[in-house]
Design a protein around this motif. Sequence first.
Motif, mmCIF file in Angstrom:
data_model
loop_
_atom_site.group_PDB
_atom_site.id
_atom_site.type_symbol
_atom_site.label_atom_id
_atom_site.label_comp_id
_atom_site.label_asym_id
_atom_site.label_seq_id
_atom_site.Cartn_x
_atom_site.Cartn_y
_atom_site.Cartn_z
ATOM 1 N N LYS A 1 0.829 -1.214 0.000
ATOM 2 C CA LYS A 1 0.000 0.000 0.000
ATOM 3 C C LYS A 1 0.863 1.264 0.000
ATOM 4 C CE LYS A 1 -0.611 0.275 5.037
ATOM 5 N NZ LYS A 1 -1.624 0.385 6.114
ATOM 6 N N ASP A 2 2.043 1.191 0.682
ATOM 7 C CA ASP A 2 2.935 2.350 0.685
ATOM 8 C C ASP A 2 3.543 2.585 -0.693
ATOM 9 O OD1 ASP A 2 2.470 2.770 3.374
ATOM 10 O OD2 ASP A 2 4.123 1.459 4.003
ATOM 11 N N ILE A 3 3.929 1.476 -1.349
ATOM 12 C CA ILE A 3 4.480 1.618 -2.702
ATOM 13 C C ILE A 3 3.422 2.180 -3.649
ATOM 14 C CG2 ILE A 3 5.489 0.379 -4.649
ATOM 15 C CD1 ILE A 3 6.581 -1.670 -2.660
ATOM 16 N N ALA A 4 2.195 1.647 -3.548
ATOM 17 C CA ALA A 4 1.108 2.105 -4.420
ATOM 18 C C ALA A 4 0.878 3.605 -4.275
ATOM 19 C CB ALA A 4 -0.168 1.324 -4.112
ATOM 20 N N ARG A 5 0.937 4.102 -3.053
ATOM 21 C CA ARG A 5 0.731 5.531 -2.810
ATOM 22 C C ARG A 5 1.865 6.365 -3.418
ATOM 23 N NH1 ARG A 5 0.428 5.186 2.132
ATOM 24 N NH2 ARG A 5 2.523 5.884 2.720
ATOM 25 N N LYS A 6 3.098 5.878 -3.336
ATOM 26 C CA LYS A 6 4.244 6.626 -3.830
ATOM 27 C C LYS A 6 4.268 6.699 -5.361
ATOM 28 C CE LYS A 6 7.395 5.791 0.080
ATOM 29 N NZ LYS A 6 7.640 7.236 0.347
ATOM 30 N N VAL A 7 3.845 5.623 -6.032
ATOM 31 C CA VAL A 7 3.913 5.599 -7.498
ATOM 32 C C VAL A 7 2.564 5.900 -8.137
ATOM 33 C CG1 VAL A 7 5.843 3.994 -7.493
ATOM 34 C CG2 VAL A 7 3.494 3.108 -7.626
ATOM 35 N N ASP A 8 1.564 6.185 -7.312
ATOM 36 C CA ASP A 8 0.229 6.528 -7.812
ATOM 37 C C ASP A 8 -0.349 5.402 -8.673
ATOM 38 O OD1 ASP A 8 -2.046 8.020 -8.114
ATOM 39 O OD2 ASP A 8 -1.289 9.151 -9.847
ATOM 40 N N ARG A 9 -0.316 4.175 -8.141
ATOM 41 C CA ARG A 9 -0.893 3.018 -8.811
ATOM 42 C C ARG A 9 -1.723 2.230 -7.794
ATOM 43 N NH1 ARG A 9 0.832 5.548 -12.382
ATOM 44 N NH2 ARG A 9 1.957 4.887 -14.265
ATOM 45 N N THR A 10 -2.523 1.285 -8.282
ATOM 46 C CA THR A 10 -3.337 0.475 -7.381
ATOM 47 C C THR A 10 -2.471 -0.580 -6.715
ATOM 48 O OG1 THR A 10 -3.928 -1.125 -9.078
ATOM 49 C CG2 THR A 10 -5.326 0.829 -8.881
ATOM 50 N N PRO A 11 -2.872 -1.045 -5.522
ATOM 51 C CA PRO A 11 -2.108 -2.129 -4.867
ATOM 52 C C PRO A 11 -2.002 -3.373 -5.732
ATOM 53 C CG PRO A 11 -3.566 -1.064 -3.303
ATOM 54 C CD PRO A 11 -3.911 -0.498 -4.639
ATOM 55 N N ASN A 12 -3.055 -3.735 -6.469
ATOM 56 C CA ASN A 12 -3.003 -4.915 -7.338
ATOM 57 C C ASN A 12 -1.916 -4.776 -8.400
ATOM 58 O OD1 ASN A 12 -4.994 -6.378 -6.045
ATOM 59 N ND2 ASN A 12 -6.646 -5.580 -7.348
ATOM 60 N N PHE A 13 -1.798 -3.557 -8.965
ATOM 61 C CA PHE A 13 -0.775 -3.317 -9.982
ATOM 62 C C PHE A 13 0.616 -3.524 -9.375
ATOM 63 C CE2 PHE A 13 2.230 -0.587 -12.216
ATOM 64 C CZ PHE A 13 2.004 -0.922 -13.545
ATOM 65 N N VAL A 14 0.816 -2.960 -8.177
ATOM 66 C CA VAL A 14 2.113 -3.101 -7.497
ATOM 67 C C VAL A 14 2.405 -4.571 -7.183
ATOM 68 C CG1 VAL A 14 3.402 -2.517 -5.402
ATOM 69 C CG2 VAL A 14 2.011 -0.774 -6.550
ATOM 70 N N ARG A 15 1.384 -5.288 -6.696
ATOM 71 C CA ARG A 15 1.552 -6.703 -6.336
ATOM 72 C C ARG A 15 1.961 -7.532 -7.557
ATOM 73 N NH1 ARG A 15 -2.949 -7.209 -4.481
ATOM 74 N NH2 ARG A 15 -2.532 -6.867 -2.252
ATOM 75 N N ASN A 16 1.317 -7.275 -8.689
ATOM 76 C CA ASN A 16 1.625 -8.027 -9.906
ATOM 77 C C ASN A 16 3.061 -7.783 -10.369
ATOM 78 O OD1 ASN A 16 -0.933 -9.139 -9.984
ATOM 79 N ND2 ASN A 16 -1.747 -7.516 -11.329
ATOM 80 N N VAL A 17 3.489 -6.515 -10.306
ATOM 81 C CA VAL A 17 4.868 -6.201 -10.723
ATOM 82 C C VAL A 17 5.875 -6.944 -9.843
ATOM 83 C CG1 VAL A 17 6.588 -4.362 -10.887
ATOM 84 C CG2 VAL A 17 4.265 -3.961 -11.729
ATOM 85 N N LEU A 18 5.642 -6.915 -8.542
ATOM 86 C CA LEU A 18 6.568 -7.578 -7.623
ATOM 87 C C LEU A 18 6.582 -9.093 -7.842
ATOM 88 C CD1 LEU A 18 5.866 -5.550 -4.344
ATOM 89 C CD2 LEU A 18 7.796 -5.303 -5.912
ATOM 90 N N GLN A 19 5.379 -9.666 -8.061
ATOM 91 C CA GLN A 19 5.310 -11.110 -8.278
ATOM 92 C C GLN A 19 6.012 -11.508 -9.566
ATOM 93 O OE1 GLN A 19 1.117 -11.861 -8.119
ATOM 94 N NE2 GLN A 19 1.106 -12.194 -5.887
ATOM 95 N N GLU A 20 5.819 -10.725 -10.622
ATOM 96 C CA GLU A 20 6.437 -11.039 -11.910
ATOM 97 C C GLU A 20 7.953 -10.981 -11.842
ATOM 98 O OE1 GLU A 20 4.775 -8.266 -14.622
ATOM 99 O OE2 GLU A 20 2.812 -9.266 -14.721
#
Length: 643
Positions: free
Chosen positions: A338-357
């Motif tokens: 959630k902290d990353i999502a706030r910093k890059v202005d993206r949804t948590p799901n988007f951040v989660r997918n990038v990290l998983q990939e």
Amino acid sequence: MLPDTVIDNRYKIIKSLGGGGMANVYLAHDEFLDRDVTFKMMRLDMKNDADLAKRFQREAVSATELVHDNIVQVYDTGEYEGSQYLVMEYVAGDDLKSYIAQHFPIPYQQVVDIMIQILSAVQAAHDAGIIHRDLKPQNILINEQAQVKITDFGIAIAKSVQDMTQTNTVIGSVHYLSPEQTRGGMASAKSDIYALGVMLYEMLTKQVPYEGDTPVAVAMKHATADMPSVRDFDPRIPQALENVILKSTAKRPQDRYLGAAAMSEDLQTALSPRRSDETRFAPMSETTDETRIIPMAQIQDQLKTGVSSDKIFPDEVPEEPSVQETIITYGKKGYAIKDIARKVDRTPNFVRNVLQENGIKFRKSPKWPWAILGMLILIAATLIFLNYQSNKVTVPDVTNLTQDQATTRIKKAGLTVGTISSTTSKRVAKGKVVRSTQSSGSEAKKGDAINLIISSGRAKVRFGDYVGSDYTMAAAQLRAQGYSVNRKDSASDNVAEGKIMLQSIDANDKVDPISTTVDFTVSTGAVKITVPDFTSKGTQEQVQNWASQNDIVVNFNTQYDGNTKKDHVISQSIRGGSSITKDMVLLVTISQGPQQSSSDSSDDEDTSSDSDSSSSKNNSSSNSSSSKNSSSTDSSSSSSDKE
């Protein structure tokens, strides 16, 4: 709107004339004043935009403050089905953009004449403290009499409120945008001068000076590129005329004309032979290390269309890390999703997918706090909705009520009265409500404040000075604005026929056109005097007396006439009963009586032998007598011989 739609029981829509970014424009007929008008209504999809509504209102205010032959007059404003509208003077003709396309090449003198009319209107606006900010050929109308009219003051702004405009917002058309505006600077009178120079360039070449793949590219050229030479396009263009363009489009505002009037004065002599050897205008050298700032709104528009950053910023350093790279960096550092999502202005799901990939482990937040938060939000929303429903009221209709009546009705509905402001209105009587800030029938919360706008009566404008003007043209113009015009004729030796000598209203008086009647005293030309018939009956003395009384010049000549008494009129150059003016001359022939006989002549010679003048006057009679005496002598001689 469909044809034959009638607005406010007055304006009947005839046909669509097109539309712009914020309004649709129609040809309409004013049923009350029986005239065609331009009807401009805010688009339905923008009627709830408060900023656009203010801009639309500002157009009405700006234009009604300007009364000029070369500015489209605003007649009325109002609201229809929740959308605001303007009623303006209808100009039958084309805009300057179409005119250039249809008539190019335009003779240089005609180009100068068109520009002088535009400059006159712009100077009038600047004198009133109003900057147009969107001068372009599409906003210049030319009627069937070749008269220029400037329209669309929708983004004009008074100088006194410029400090309220955000400097990072560029308003206007990019092809006519001044360099200082592309850098984020404020629009000024010098910005209008720059746009006028670009328009002059376009009238002479049929093209704008700068083109580009994107608006940003064009804006950059305005800020950095030299103005192309119109003489490269057409070498016959006088250098003096090109110099007007170069001076009005100088990169630095201080190198441009001081005002539209100065530009007009220079333009009026640009085709004069005495300026044929003029050198090319060169402004003072400019600094080139100034930071170039392109409005963020335009950059975002280019990014949305897929334009690469190197096209927007040709000299830009290599781009910053992508969003994905930034997410990976934060993930490796152990930041929560959630902290990353706030910093890059993206949804948590988007951040989660990038990290998983990318095989990066991340912290998972416990789910129960979110469940509790969701329930709390649901409960709060339910309570708010129920409270809103219980406090919901309908805004009453207070139009055409007095302030006291409107206040009573608003309070009965469970609402309060907020601010009270005033505006001019042609339809609502002074002291009554024109409208409220929330339209009638809409929903409001109990206790909400409803602001009222009260009519201050019809708008009043400066009447103007029409003395010396042609009555027919002045009367037509004033009647088109709603005035009643009366004519009184009066003869004048000094004022040309058909020109106005006096007006019943002072030029500086503020009046309401609809309720104002003006009386014009109009010259019928020089005073007409009827010539009497002096022939046979009139004497020279009578003619002279009449001429003196009427200040008429009379030339006399004489001749013998056995049918007319001595000193009586034989003939006159102007027939009796005709009319003349004081600048005409009357020729009158006076009788000297019948021609004298020979015996009378001899007697005259005996009694006036020393008078040379008498002998001269009777020269013709003497000649006749001489002829007759000669015959008599011959006859006597003959008789003597016989004896």
